[in-house]
Design a protein around this motif. Sequence first.
Motif, PDB file in Angstrom:
ATOM      1  N   THR A   1       0.876  -1.164   0.000  1.00 59.07           N
ATOM      2  CA  THR A   1       0.000   0.000   0.000  1.00 59.07           C
ATOM      3  C   THR A   1       0.914   1.214   0.000  1.00 59.07           C
ATOM      4  OG1 THR A   1      -1.753  -1.145   1.216  1.00 59.07           O
ATOM      5  CG2 THR A   1      -1.779   1.263   1.258  1.00 59.07           C
ATOM      6  N   LEU A   2       0.775   2.064  -0.996  1.00 60.65           N
ATOM      7  CA  LEU A   2       1.719   3.155  -1.186  1.00 60.65           C
ATOM      8  C   LEU A   2       1.413   4.321  -0.247  1.00 60.65           C
ATOM      9  CD1 LEU A   2       1.912   3.146  -5.091  1.00 60.65           C
ATOM     10  CD2 LEU A   2       3.196   1.771  -3.436  1.00 60.65           C
ATOM     11  N   GLY A   3       2.455   4.840   0.378  1.00 62.21           N
ATOM     12  CA  GLY A   3       2.325   5.977   1.276  1.00 62.21           C
ATOM     13  C   GLY A   3       2.652   7.281   0.565  1.00 62.21           C
ATOM     14  N   GLN A   4       2.213   8.378   1.143  1.00 64.19           N
ATOM     15  CA  GLN A   4       2.395   9.691   0.546  1.00 64.19           C
ATOM     16  C   GLN A   4       3.783  10.254   0.855  1.00 64.19           C
ATOM     17  OE1 GLN A   4      -0.909  11.645   2.419  1.00 64.19           O
ATOM     18  NE2 GLN A   4      -2.381  10.969   0.876  1.00 64.19           N
ATOM     19  N   VAL A   5       4.367  10.922  -0.148  1.00 61.64           N
ATOM     20  CA  VAL A   5       5.673  11.566  -0.026  1.00 61.64           C
ATOM     21  C   VAL A   5       5.529  13.002  -0.512  1.00 61.64           C
ATOM     22  CG1 VAL A   5       8.120  11.464  -0.649  1.00 61.64           C
ATOM     23  CG2 VAL A   5       6.791   9.355  -0.501  1.00 61.64           C
ATOM     24  N   ASN A   6       6.253  13.925   0.108  1.00 56.24           N
ATOM     25  CA  ASN A   6       6.271  15.328  -0.327  1.00 56.24           C
ATOM     26  C   ASN A   6       4.903  15.997  -0.287  1.00 56.24           C
ATOM     27  OD1 ASN A   6       9.076  15.714  -0.893  1.00 56.24           O
ATOM     28  ND2 ASN A   6       8.849  14.559  -2.798  1.00 56.24           N
ATOM     29  N   GLY A   7       4.081  15.620   0.677  1.00 60.04           N
ATOM     30  CA  GLY A   7       2.784  16.266   0.818  1.00 60.04           C
ATOM     31  C   GLY A   7       1.763  15.855  -0.227  1.00 60.04           C
ATOM     32  N   SER A   8       2.005  14.755  -0.899  1.00 61.44           N
ATOM     33  CA  SER A   8       1.066  14.269  -1.908  1.00 61.44           C
ATOM     34  C   SER A   8      -0.278  13.931  -1.276  1.00 61.44           C
ATOM     35  CB  SER A   8       1.641  13.022  -2.585  1.00 61.44           C
ATOM     36  OG  SER A   8       0.663  12.340  -3.334  1.00 61.44           O
ATOM     37  N   ALA A   9      -1.340  14.084  -2.076  1.00 58.89           N
ATOM     38  CA  ALA A   9      -2.681  13.706  -1.626  1.00 58.89           C
ATOM     39  C   ALA A   9      -3.130  12.395  -2.249  1.00 58.89           C
ATOM     40  CB  ALA A   9      -3.675  14.804  -1.986  1.00 58.89           C
ATOM     41  N   GLY A  10      -2.227  11.711  -2.936  1.00 56.89           N
ATOM     42  CA  GLY A  10      -2.596  10.507  -3.659  1.00 56.89           C
ATOM     43  C   GLY A  10      -2.638   9.266  -2.790  1.00 56.89           C
ATOM     44  N   ALA A  11      -3.066   8.177  -3.404  1.00 56.37           N
ATOM     45  CA  ALA A  11      -3.118   6.873  -2.751  1.00 56.37           C
ATOM     46  C   ALA A  11      -2.895   5.818  -3.815  1.00 56.37           C
ATOM     47  CB  ALA A  11      -4.467   6.661  -2.070  1.00 56.37           C
ATOM     48  N   GLY A  12      -2.423   4.650  -3.385  1.00 57.66           N
ATOM     49  CA  GLY A  12      -2.203   3.600  -4.367  1.00 57.66           C
ATOM     50  C   GLY A  12      -1.935   2.251  -3.733  1.00 57.66           C
ATOM     51  N   THR A  13      -2.168   1.208  -4.514  1.00 53.25           N
ATOM     52  CA  THR A  13      -1.832  -0.153  -4.111  1.00 53.25           C
ATOM     53  C   THR A  13      -1.150  -0.832  -5.290  1.00 53.25           C
ATOM     54  OG1 THR A  13      -3.975  -1.022  -4.851  1.00 53.25           O
ATOM     55  CG2 THR A  13      -3.789  -0.342  -2.529  1.00 53.25           C
ATOM     56  N   VAL A  14      -0.326  -1.824  -4.995  1.00 52.50           N
ATOM     57  CA  VAL A  14       0.357  -2.545  -6.058  1.00 52.50           C
ATOM     58  C   VAL A  14       0.551  -3.993  -5.650  1.00 52.50           C
ATOM     59  CG1 VAL A  14       2.644  -1.872  -5.178  1.00 52.50           C
ATOM     60  CG2 VAL A  14       2.394  -2.592  -7.566  1.00 52.50           C
ATOM     61  N   THR A  15       0.370  -4.892  -6.598  1.00 50.07           N
ATOM     62  CA  THR A  15       0.672  -6.311  -6.404  1.00 50.07           C
ATOM     63  C   THR A  15       1.568  -6.762  -7.544  1.00 50.07           C
ATOM     64  OG1 THR A  15      -1.262  -7.080  -7.644  1.00 50.07           O
ATOM     65  CG2 THR A  15      -1.532  -6.768  -5.263  1.00 50.07           C
ATOM     66  N   VAL A  16       2.505  -7.637  -7.221  1.00 51.61           N
ATOM     67  CA  VAL A  16       3.397  -8.219  -8.219  1.00 51.61           C
ATOM     68  C   VAL A  16       3.365  -9.727  -8.020  1.00 51.61           C
ATOM     69  CG1 VAL A  16       5.744  -8.331  -9.143  1.00 51.61           C
ATOM     70  CG2 VAL A  16       4.887  -6.181  -8.175  1.00 51.61           C
TER      71      VAL A  16
END
Length: 256
Positions: A35-50
Amino acid sequence: MKKTLRLMAVPTLALAALAVSGSPAMAADHSYQSTLGQVNGSAGAGTVTVDVTGNQAHVVLKVSGMPATFMDAPYPHVQHIHGGAQGTCPAPSADKDGDKVISTTEGAPSYGAIVTTLSTSGDTSPAAGLDLKVGGQGAAYTVDRTFELNAETKTALEAGTAVVVVHGLDPATLSAAGQAAKSDLAPTLPLAATSPALCGTLKAGQMKMPVGGADTGVNQETGTDTGALAVGGGLVLVALAGGAYVVRRRSGGTAA
C-alpha cells in the motif's frame, strides 16, 4: 424401481474433460504487495501487487488522488520499481538542500535506482524511466501488465529491497524554493514533475496454494458400476461397460 435415462455413447475423453473443467489457473510462485504511502505532501493513494510465475511478472498498480493536469494536459505520472538500496521510503530528513522537497536523487539512498519501469505499454526497462508518453495519465489510473522479469528486479524482490515509487507532484503544494527549482533528472522539467509522490516497499505475501481441484460440482463417486461422476442437481453420470453413459438420480449420497 430405478428410473434410468440412457444417453448416447460418448468418448471417454469427453468424460475426462467434464471431470477437469473449471480447473484453477496456475498459481503464482511468489506474490508481493504494498500500500503506497504519501511523499512530499502528496494527496494521492495507491496499491500494487506483483505476482511472479517463472520469469514472468504480473503487475497491477492502482493509483488515485494524483494531480490531474500538467501544462493543460493530463498529468503524465511515471512509476518504477526501485531496488538495490535500503528497501525503504525516504523520510523528510532526506531533503538535503533545504527546499522542503525530497527529489528523486535525494530519495535514492532509501529506495535505490530504477530496476523496472512500470510503463503503461512498451519498454519496462530503466531506459523508459522518464518516458512520459507511457506514464500513467491524470488523477487516477491503473497499470495492469505482464512482462519478463529482469535479474535486478528479481533479486530486489527476493531480498525485500524492491520499492515502488510513483512520481509527479502538484507544483502549487511545494515551497517557493521547490516551485522555482528544476528537475534533478530532466532540467527542462520543473522539480515537481519528477519528484516522488507515492512510495511503498513490496512485501512478500503468503501464497494460498490450491488443495486438490477447484469445486466444479463434478465429484468422483464409487459403486458397482464401472465409474460415476456427480454432476449436481442430485444427478449422477454413470459410465457403463461398453462406452454407454446413463444419468441417475441419487438419494442419500448414492446413485438411485
